[in-house]
Enzyme design. Sequence first.
Site, short mmCIF file in Angstrom:
data_model
loop_
_atom_site.label_atom_id
_atom_site.label_comp_id
_atom_site.label_asym_id
_atom_site.label_seq_id
_atom_site.Cartn_x
_atom_site.Cartn_y
_atom_site.Cartn_z
N LEU A 18 -8.15 0.31 -6.39
CA LEU A 18 -9.21 1.29 -6.60
C LEU A 18 -10.12 0.81 -7.73
O LEU A 18 -9.64 0.44 -8.80
CB LEU A 18 -8.63 2.66 -6.95
CG LEU A 18 -7.69 3.26 -5.91
CD1 LEU A 18 -7.20 4.62 -6.37
CD2 LEU A 18 -8.37 3.37 -4.56
N GLY A 65 0.40 1.87 -10.43
CA GLY A 65 -0.93 2.18 -10.95
C GLY A 65 -1.88 2.58 -9.84
O GLY A 65 -1.61 3.53 -9.11
N ASP A 66 -2.98 1.85 -9.71
CA ASP A 66 -3.97 2.16 -8.68
C ASP A 66 -3.98 1.10 -7.58
O ASP A 66 -4.97 0.88 -6.92
CB ASP A 66 -5.36 2.28 -9.30
CG ASP A 66 -5.85 0.97 -9.91
OD1 ASP A 66 -5.01 0.15 -10.32
OD2 ASP A 66 -7.07 0.77 -9.97
N GLU A 67 -2.85 0.45 -7.37
CA GLU A 67 -2.73 -0.60 -6.38
C GLU A 67 -1.86 -0.16 -5.22
O GLU A 67 -0.78 0.39 -5.42
CB GLU A 67 -2.15 -1.87 -7.01
CG GLU A 67 -3.04 -2.43 -8.10
CD GLU A 67 -2.36 -3.53 -8.90
OE1 GLU A 67 -1.12 -3.56 -8.95
OE2 GLU A 67 -3.10 -4.36 -9.45
#
Length: 190
Positions: free
Chosen positions: A64, A105-107
């Site tokens: 993201l 996280g954002d992965e």
Amino acid sequence: YKYMKMHFESERIKNKAEKKLYQQANYDQLTGLANRHYFEDYFSRILLSHKRQVKKLALLYVDLNDFKEVNDNLGHHVGDALLQEASVIISQAIRGDDLASRFGGDEFVVLLDQVGNEQDVKRVINRLTEVFSSVEFIDHYQIKLSASVGYAIYPDHGETFESMLKVADKNMYKHKRAQKNSNIIPINKD
């Protein structure tokens, strides 16, 4: 009768606890997607099957864009809402045979099972980026959502999870740089 009822209730509680432990061990609590552990195990089993049957599969690496800024400036509750929205978008963009996971996280990492060719993979990536870019609000905040997506295809780009993940990660960073460069407005030096 009383003993049977107590035994049945004990088994029901035990089964419920086992299901909860399985869920906690294999799925991300925030998004409901598979976690890294489950994904890697599942990928290994699918890869063995594809090696025997000489089939292609693809690995997508989704990151993201600007997530840290959202989290830092608007708070973790908005960041969590953004992650939940992203997981819904990813889940709806893939088929039932595919598997999406939150890697941390954002992965996110996605396994596309049984792809025909590179164009099939690019269609999924285009669908993902289109839907991501159509999101304008998260938790009542105006947020322009976007993601960078890289991919690797088995066996073309690697024959192990690690080698494919490395290629997909590298391609994700290429996509991220291309997006940033496309947002730069050239200055005329007349």
